[in-house]
Write a protein that holds these residues in place. Structure first.
Motif, PDB file in Angstrom:
ATOM      1  N   SER A 287       0.835  -1.138   0.043  1.00 12.67           N
ATOM      2  CA  SER A 287      -0.153  -0.191   0.049  1.00 12.67           C
ATOM      3  C   SER A 287       0.980   1.295  -0.055  1.00 12.67           C
ATOM      4  O   SER A 287       0.634   2.026  -0.563  1.00 12.67           O
ATOM      5  N   GLY A 318       3.427  -0.914   4.029  1.00  5.36           N
ATOM      6  CA  GLY A 318       2.284  -1.495   4.330  1.00  5.36           C
ATOM      7  C   GLY A 318       1.817  -2.363   3.427  1.00  5.36           C
ATOM      8  O   GLY A 318       2.195  -2.591   2.225  1.00  5.36           O
ATOM      9  N   ASN A 320      -1.847  -3.888   1.271  1.00  2.00           N
ATOM     10  CA  ASN A 320      -3.381  -3.873   1.014  1.00  2.00           C
ATOM     11  C   ASN A 320      -3.914  -5.225   1.693  1.00  2.00           C
ATOM     12  O   ASN A 320      -4.284  -6.153   1.075  1.00  2.00           O
ATOM     13  N   GLU A 322      -5.349  -7.326   5.580  1.00  2.00           N
ATOM     14  CA  GLU A 322      -5.709  -7.270   6.924  1.00  2.00           C
ATOM     15  C   GLU A 322      -4.601  -7.967   7.843  1.00  2.00           C
ATOM     16  O   GLU A 322      -3.900  -8.582   7.422  1.00  2.00           O
ATOM     17  N   HIS A 323      -5.043  -7.581   8.911  1.00  2.00           N
ATOM     18  CA  HIS A 323      -3.983  -7.987  10.379  1.00  2.00           C
ATOM     19  C   HIS A 323      -3.437  -9.416  10.223  1.00  2.00           C
ATOM     20  O   HIS A 323      -2.036  -9.368  10.140  1.00  2.00           O
ATOM     21  N   GLU A 354      -2.417  -2.310  14.031  1.00  2.00           N
ATOM     22  CA  GLU A 354      -3.089  -1.194  13.918  1.00  2.00           C
ATOM     23  C   GLU A 354      -3.242  -0.589  15.371  1.00  2.00           C
ATOM     24  O   GLU A 354      -4.057   0.593  15.380  1.00  2.00           O
ATOM     25  N   ASN A 355      -3.115  -1.580  16.345  1.00  2.00           N
ATOM     26  CA  ASN A 355      -3.788  -1.149  17.677  1.00  2.00           C
ATOM     27  C   ASN A 355      -2.670  -0.242  18.455  1.00  2.00           C
ATOM     28  O   ASN A 355      -2.672  -0.022  19.604  1.00  2.00           O
ATOM     29  N   GLN A 359      -0.314   5.112  17.151  1.00  2.00           N
ATOM     30  CA  GLN A 359      -0.647   5.175  15.732  1.00  2.00           C
ATOM     31  C   GLN A 359      -1.453   6.546  15.480  1.00  2.00           C
ATOM     32  O   GLN A 359      -1.050   7.247  14.121  1.00  2.00           O
ATOM     33  N   LYS A 364      -1.281   9.234   8.075  1.00  2.00           N
ATOM     34  CA  LYS A 364      -2.364   8.179   7.642  1.00  2.00           C
ATOM     35  C   LYS A 364      -2.352   6.832   7.211  1.00  2.00           C
ATOM     36  O   LYS A 364      -2.890   5.671   7.793  1.00  2.00           O
ATOM     37  N   GLU A 365      -1.441   6.599   6.432  1.00  2.00           N
ATOM     38  CA  GLU A 365      -1.242   5.607   5.652  1.00  2.00           C
ATOM     39  C   GLU A 365      -0.560   4.359   6.623  1.00  2.00           C
ATOM     40  O   GLU A 365      -0.452   3.249   6.201  1.00  2.00           O
ATOM     41  N   HIS A 367      -1.943   3.928   9.561  1.00  2.00           N
ATOM     42  CA  HIS A 367      -3.139   3.446  10.669  1.00  2.00           C
ATOM     43  C   HIS A 367      -3.503   2.140  10.497  1.00  2.00           C
ATOM     44  O   HIS A 367      -3.998   1.634  11.585  1.00  2.00           O
ATOM     45  N   ASN A 368      -3.276   1.338   9.094  1.00  2.00           N
ATOM     46  CA  ASN A 368      -3.968   0.041   9.196  1.00  2.00           C
ATOM     47  C   ASN A 368      -2.798  -1.176   9.752  1.00  2.00           C
ATOM     48  O   ASN A 368      -2.908  -2.126   9.525  1.00  2.00           O
TER      49      ASN A 368
END
Ligand SMILES: *Cc1c(COP(=O)(O)O)cnc(C)c1O
Length: 397
Positions: A287, A318, A320, A322-323, A354-355, A359, A364-365, A367-368
């Motif tokens: 990402s 990052g 694209n 999920e965790h 992300e936790n 963060q 912003k990029e 944050h996931n």
């Protein structure tokens, strides 16, 4: 006969090899010995000695020979007058803050810093000792100017910042600090003195975690503060002797040995990280890639004005995804190791989820969730192939 090599008369690489490594006066050995003694013999009448002084080798917490050799080398490589080495990078940071700050003082520090800086300043120093703190985005000079108060004593920045690689302008922030009667300290761990020398750019203090590039082999922990002698004398007396975070002679010796090859290793780290960053840019499932050596990086032109010849070996990126994809991706890696720390010979990767409590301070990029990737000195083809096969297994190519 080999002379004492120190200062700018010789090149960086010659000083990395020789400075602090004089022929041993006692034995004629061409390498200095490790002195694993915690005490030194006292003079005939010791009663006049100041037991808290760092002027004389007395007790290893006051000073010792292996510490001194390493201090000589680091002061020279960073272009500073003097250096204090301590047990860890965090001992160097806390030692600096402890000696410099008192109740009622104000500190500005980068929103992107090593986690211990955030804990020390934002939780301990302000709650326990009434030191005022402001977290500022120091990549924005207006934010730095806006944060200044009449009682601002110190601005502490990290550039490139851990873990987002955010760049702050050392020359400009040194000017802002000095116009307002404050000191500037710069955590130089990500760049190393091979790529960036904050003292030469106007900083008052340079901090290094020796655990990272300067030792470079992942087998010792240490830290250093470089700066003017009159200020370091205070830090040595207050923080080394009385906070007591002294480095072991053995670790000082290991770091001394590692530092000899700093220029060679950094060239390979710089080159490999740039190639890895460019490769990651081509991967569909990636990402974003944060590396100050990429022209599109927000801080690239400032980084290029203060870092040379390269941009270090750490980057972040990052997915694209999920965790759980991050964890599975890491489990596919065969060359790159999942571990904290950075600046080792080997490539290290860490998943920051992300936790993560900070963060909100990151762009912003991030944050996931993202990876911090310390690119090692292995063959770059093997590093890239390791990444490629892991991307393939997760259908991210
Ligand atoms: C690792 C690190 C530190 C802390 O150093 P230790 O030797 O682990 O105590 C400080 N600053 C930065 C930027 C780091 O990466």
């Amino acid at each position: 006969m080999r002379k004492r090599i120190y200062g700018n008369e010789y090149g960086f690489q010659t000083r990395a090899v020789h400075t602090g490594n004089d022929v041993d006066g006692e034995t004629g050995a061409i390498k200095r010995p490790i002195t694993m003694a915690n005490s030194y013999e006292l003079p005939y009448d010791p009663s006049d000695l100041n037991w808290s002084s760092a002027d004389k080798n007395l007790y290893t917490r006051n000073g010792g020979s292996n510490q001194q050799y390493l201090q000589e080398k680091l002061a020279s490589l960073e272009g500073g007058e003097d250096c204090v080495v301590l047990a860890s990078g965090v001992a160097a940071l806390s030692g600096l803050f402890f000696a410099l700050l008192k109740s009622g003082d104000h500190v500005i520090f980068s929103s992107i810093t090593y986690i211990a800086v955030y804990r020390l300043l934002n939780e301990l120093f302000n709650n326990k000792f009434n030191v005022e703190t402001t977290i500022a985005d120091t990549s924005d000079l207006n934010a730095v100017r806006a944060a200044i108060k009449p009682n601002t004593k110190l601005i502490h920045i990290e550039t490139p910042g851990n873990p987002t690689l955010t760049i702050s302008d050392i020359r400009a922030i040194a000017e802002i600090a000095h116009e307002n009667g404050a000191f500037l300290s710069v955590d130089n761990t990500f760049a190393s003195p091979y790529n960036q020398r904050p003292i030469e750019l106007g900083a008052d203090f340079c901090i290094e975690s020796l655990t990272k590039y300067i030792n470079g082999h992942g087998d010792a922990v240490g830290g250093a503060i470089i700066g003017r002698k009159e200020l370091l004398d205070i830090i040595r007396a207050q923080s080394q002797v009385n906070l007591g975070g002294v480095i072991s002679p053995f670790n000082a010796w290991l770091i001394m040995r590692g530092a000899v090859t700093l220029p060679l290793r950094m060239r390979q780290h710089n080159e490999n990280a740039l190639k890895a960053a460019k490769y990651l840019k081509t991967v569909k499932g990636v990402s974003f890639v944060a590396y100050p050596g990429l022209e599109e990086h927000k801080g690239h032109s400032i980084a290029a004005s203060q870092m040379s010849p390269g941009f270090g070996g750490v980057l972040s990126f990052g997915l694209n995804a999920e965790h759980d994809t991050y964890n599975r991706f890491v489990s596919h890696l065969k060359v790159i190791t999942s571990a904290v720390s950075l600046g080792h010979d080997e490539s290290l990767i860490v998943f920051i989820g992300e936790n993560d409590e900070r963060q909100y301070l990151y762009p912003k990029e991030f944050h996931n969730g993202f990876f911090r990737f310390s690119v090692g000195i292995e063959d770059i083809e093997d590093i890239i192939e390791d990444l490629r096969q892991a991307f393939e297994k997760e259908n991210l190519l």
